[in-house]
Each structure stands twice: as C-alpha cells, then as structure tokens.
Design an enzyme around this catalytic site. Sequence first.
Site, mmCIF file in Angstrom:
data_model
loop_
_atom_site.group_PDB
_atom_site.id
_atom_site.type_symbol
_atom_site.label_atom_id
_atom_site.label_comp_id
_atom_site.label_asym_id
_atom_site.label_seq_id
_atom_site.Cartn_x
_atom_site.Cartn_y
_atom_site.Cartn_z
ATOM 1 C CG HIS A 93 -11.440 6.531 4.588
ATOM 2 N ND1 HIS A 93 -10.554 5.573 5.866
ATOM 3 C CD2 HIS A 93 -10.237 6.873 3.969
ATOM 4 C CE1 HIS A 93 -9.735 5.430 6.016
ATOM 5 N NE2 HIS A 93 -8.588 6.073 4.585
ATOM 6 C CG ASP A 98 -5.329 4.133 0.678
ATOM 7 O OD1 ASP A 98 -4.999 5.293 1.055
ATOM 8 O OD2 ASP A 98 -5.220 3.574 1.456
ATOM 9 C CG HIS A 102 -3.822 1.643 3.560
ATOM 10 N ND1 HIS A 102 -2.511 1.331 5.045
ATOM 11 C CD2 HIS A 102 -4.535 2.681 4.409
ATOM 12 C CE1 HIS A 102 -2.944 2.428 5.877
ATOM 13 N NE2 HIS A 102 -3.386 3.359 5.239
ATOM 14 C CD GLU A 142 -2.716 8.083 1.052
ATOM 15 O OE1 GLU A 142 -3.978 7.635 1.537
ATOM 16 O OE2 GLU A 142 -2.151 8.202 2.195
HETATM 17 O O1 G3P Z 1 -6.080 10.097 2.445
HETATM 18 C C1 G3P Z 1 -7.098 10.240 3.631
HETATM 19 C C2 G3P Z 1 -6.533 8.453 4.623
HETATM 20 O O2 G3P Z 1 -6.682 7.704 3.700
HETATM 21 C C3 G3P Z 1 -5.100 8.757 5.047
HETATM 22 O O3 G3P Z 1 -4.757 7.767 6.242
HETATM 23 O O4 G3P Z 1 -3.480 5.675 6.316
HETATM 24 O O5 G3P Z 1 -6.291 5.977 5.875
HETATM 25 O O6 G3P Z 1 -4.846 6.003 3.969
HETATM 26 P P1 G3P Z 1 -5.190 6.229 5.825
HETATM 27 MG MG MG Z 2 -5.711 7.076 2.136
#
Ligand code: G3P
Ligand code: MG
Length: 247
Positions: free
Chosen positions: A13, A42, A55, A115
């Site tokens: 992640h 992101d 992000h 993302e």
């Molecule tokens: O893509 C999954 C996850 O990253 C979504 O939440 O806020 O960590 O971008 P966030």
């Molecule tokens: Mg994300």
Amino acid sequence: MKITWPFPRVVAHRGGGSLSPENTLAAMQCGLAHGFHAVEFDVMLSQDGVPILMHDEQFGRTIAGAGAVPTTNVALLTTMDAGSWFGPAFIGERVPTYRRVIQFCRRHRIWMNVEIKPAHGVEQATGTAVAAMTLAMLEADQAIPLLSSFSFEALMAAKLVAPEIPRGWLVEHIPADWKAKLLELNAVALHVDQTHLTATTAAAVTKAGFGLFCYTVNTAERARELLDWGVDGFCTDRIDLIGPDFA
Ligand code: G3P
Ligand code: MG
C-alpha cells in the site's frame, strides 16, 4: 461465472506500506526490498495538469507548510520534500511524477494498482490524464496495471480514453447500486474497505462474477479470513508481517 483474478493478490500500500514515506520512490524501493513486485499508489494532478504521486490534496501532512496540490505547478511540486515527515533517513525525498514511477516499476517489473485520486473539481481531467499516460507508456512485455478510484467520474473518464486498461471501483461501504455502477464502468473489480466487509457481502460480489479487492489489511489473521471469504487480493501497510506470497 467468477473471474479468475489475473493480478497479484498481496500488494504494498502506497509503495512501502507503513515502513517508508508513502507515494515516493523510496517507498517503492522499500516494497522491493521486502520482495514486493506489486504496489498501490495514489495519483493526483498538479496545477498544470501533470500526474504526480500524492494522497492529500492539502499540504501539511506529508508535505510541510500550507498550500495545495491543485494550485501548485509540477516544477515546484517535484522540488518538495515528501520524506522528512517520516524520519531523518528520508530527508530530501522528493514528490515523484507518475511518469518516473511508471519507469521505475517497468524497470523493476513491479505491477501497479494506480489509484486515481482527483482533487476536488478535477475528477474528469484527472481520470483522463492518468489513464492516457498509463496507456501511452504501457509496453508489450509489461503486466497490465489496474486503475482504481473512489471517483466514479474519474473512472468513467479513464474508460473513455483507455477502455482496455482494467478498472476497479473503490468504496468504503458497498452501496445498494454497486452492481449497476460496476457494469456502467465495465469494471473488473470492486475495491472495498475491509473493515466493512462481511462474508455475505463478499459472496454477493464474487458470485456476481466481479473481482474483490480489499484495503488495507494489516494482520495475517484478517488476511486469512478475507481470503477464505473469496477476496481476490488486498493491499497492506504491514509488508514486514504479510509477505508477497502470503496468499
Ligand atoms: O486503493 C486502496 C486505498 O489506498 C484507498 O485508500 O486513502 O489509502 O488511498 P487510501
Ligand atoms: Mg490509495
């Protein structure tokens, strides 16, 4: 008929999970050092429309000071320190462009879950720019990435410019019209907050033939439970606890 999940099942992640400053090349290196060849990150647009890894729309957490990504141009953004907040070892780590990250992932054979994270009001432009760049830079010998977004509008824009790049729709809670939305997006998967998923809702998605991806799974026990429910893949912050071959 349930699809066969063609993507990696365990994904780092934001690059390197909680072990490195998110959405930086240092994070990608950290993921690699832990054996990960699958990464989520992101992507947002600078003021001048260049996709960069970020992000938060507003500065103040990973970037020091006041200001915001959609009102800052890429030349300035890419000089900004995105590592200091995490620790002294990362002082000087810069905000990377999406282009640089694609090149890095290609070189190291890292699969990408991109993302699309649009700033408020530029959903369509962000979906278009990210999908167009993804498509333009995709090489024949590269694993096809997966685009995802909480923004339905961004994903619809991505579908228009790059229909052949698969899409996953991100949701916190699974809404009543989830199936109609996935069909409209021609999406391959639903990406859900694992904290709100149950065995019943998981079964509904997988039985309908869609892939099911969860964020963010940080214990081996929960990861095992989700996989038992038929979840196809997940991203984790704990790349030190849950290895790439866990599933
Ligand atoms: O893509 C999954 C996850 O990253 C979504 O939440 O806020 O960590 O971008 P966030
Ligand atoms: Mg994300």
